[in-house]
Design an enzyme around this catalytic site. Sequence first.
Site, PDB file in Angstrom:
ATOM      1  N   GLY A 252       0.761  -1.236   0.000  1.00 25.31           N
ATOM      2  CA  GLY A 252       0.000   0.000   0.000  1.00 25.31           C
ATOM      3  C   GLY A 252       0.790   1.283   0.000  1.00 25.31           C
ATOM      4  O   GLY A 252       0.199   2.371   0.009  1.00 25.31           O
ATOM      5  N   GLU A 294       4.041  -6.771   0.753  1.00 31.53           N
ATOM      6  CA  GLU A 294       3.425  -7.026  -0.553  1.00 31.53           C
ATOM      7  C   GLU A 294       3.324  -5.747  -1.391  1.00 31.53           C
ATOM      8  O   GLU A 294       2.243  -5.269  -1.698  1.00 31.53           O
ATOM      9  CB  GLU A 294       2.032  -7.632  -0.357  1.00 31.53           C
ATOM     10  N   ARG A 297       2.173  -1.312  -6.477  1.00 29.47           N
ATOM     11  CA  ARG A 297       2.218   0.006  -7.102  1.00 29.47           C
ATOM     12  C   ARG A 297       3.585   0.660  -6.959  1.00 29.47           C
ATOM     13  O   ARG A 297       4.120   1.237  -7.910  1.00 29.47           O
ATOM     14  CB  ARG A 297       1.154   0.900  -6.458  1.00 29.47           C
ATOM     15  N   TYR A 366     -11.755   7.125  -9.851  1.00 28.45           N
ATOM     16  CA  TYR A 366     -11.639   7.864  -8.594  1.00 28.45           C
ATOM     17  C   TYR A 366     -10.804   9.143  -8.711  1.00 28.45           C
ATOM     18  O   TYR A 366     -10.093   9.523  -7.786  1.00 28.45           O
ATOM     19  CB  TYR A 366     -11.110   6.996  -7.446  1.00 28.45           C
ATOM     20  N   CYS A 393     -16.734   6.474 -25.361  1.00 28.04           N
ATOM     21  CA  CYS A 393     -18.047   7.142 -25.327  1.00 28.04           C
ATOM     22  C   CYS A 393     -18.556   7.303 -23.897  1.00 28.04           C
ATOM     23  O   CYS A 393     -19.598   6.762 -23.520  1.00 28.04           O
ATOM     24  CB  CYS A 393     -19.036   6.366 -26.186  1.00 28.04           C
ATOM     25  N   GLU A 394     -17.814   8.055 -23.116  1.00 33.20           N
ATOM     26  CA  GLU A 394     -18.196   8.422 -21.760  1.00 33.20           C
ATOM     27  C   GLU A 394     -17.675   9.827 -21.490  1.00 33.20           C
ATOM     28  O   GLU A 394     -16.513  10.131 -21.811  1.00 33.20           O
ATOM     29  CB  GLU A 394     -17.591   7.468 -20.725  1.00 33.20           C
TER      30      GLU A 394
END
Length: 466
Positions: A252, A294, A297, A366, A393-394
């Site tokens: 994290g 772990e 990222r 997000y 298409c958003e």
Amino acid sequence: MIDHAFLWPDTAEVLANGHLAIGGCDTAALAREFGTPLYVLDAATFDAAARGYLAALARHYPGRSAAHYAGKALLNTAVAQLAARAGLGLDVVSGGELFVALRAGVPAEHIHLHGNAKLRAELQQALEAGVGAIVADSLDELATLARLSAGRAAPQPIMLRVTPDIAADTHAHIQTGHAASKFGFALDALDAAAACVAAAPGLRLRGLHAHIGSQIFSYAAIERAVGVLLDCAARLRDQHGIVVDTISPGGGLGVPYTADQPQPDYAAYVAAISRALAEGCAARGLPLPALVLEPGRSIVARAAVALYEVVATKPLSSADEQPRTKDEPLAEASADPSSLVVRPSAVTRYLHIDGGMADNIRPALYGARYTALLANRAAAAPAEVVHVAGRFCESSDVLLRDVPLPAAQLGDLLAVAVAGAYTLSMASNYNLVPRPALVLVQNGQARLVQRRETYADLAARDVPLG
């Protein structure tokens, strides 16, 4: 020289022709050879981050330790091989990730299987492979594991994922340790879980695990999670006679995506966890367990750059954007406004690129922010502030907002930094657009490690009516 170099791969440089190079490879040449959108993964940056974790563990933790790469950040055969060659184990969360890890030659004993809703077939797959640990997430899963493991010659090591009831200081979508989280055992279910394992001769409780979220910059919450895990370990010892062999506070650690965010400090992060674990064990009279981290990222995000072609532009009218006052900052997502040569009062236009939310859902999901430059004019000074819109298409398909760039033209190559994590791993075929290719670069050599999808790939699962 690249501004805010800490956002780009270690090997990033501007060549004499003004092009951005990664791993000794001209990104404009890569785009011509492999097409765009294209993800470029720098082996040196990946390897340096992996070895940074291992060095920090060796320096700061007095007991046994390991670092497992969190494959959900980005995983394919080559990435699994990179992780293994750097000395990392692997954290997988599905049968597909386990299949790829084994295909890559990662030793099964170096693999942990996670996930909150593992399928029976996936548990059986992990048992047959002999993974180092299955991280159990619920009493129902433990009951299934007990049945599947009955009669095994050697018990399957498992860990219990505990929900420590700690809300990390990060976006709500990537908090995973609060009481209402879908992940892990509630603290009051620990005794039932221990009893279930004790009644299952095919299982051996090896350790405890927690993961409170992602993109975390403060270590205090992770240190508290270590304390909760050690309280659980003491409870298992005192009430069930179980000695916990391994503690994993997950991963994290956050990484910067824009210049205003702090840089990760592997050594400080590992030192804080190691100190909390060693002092916590001493205070509770517990033997020092193995420590497993772990990271995902923080190993792969900065190692990759995404390349897109500018295929269209659209000017913004005054109705599209409210003008800024003279002293108002460009936006939270922008680079340092003082670096701009031209200081427009508002965003001038959209740049439309040939990728977007289907290969990087994070901004739409997000509100993630990114940093970019024009790879074919990497030395040019910013001249305007733009939004970068994707092709899908958003209306939420805007990859970057308020980004300062040189005046872009059709055919320019946009490079987006810190693109390695949770981009391709969450990519989709929305609008039936093929997913991008991934190339690995090192010492001036580029190797295709994941090919671009074709239209035939998109239709391969279709069954015509006749």
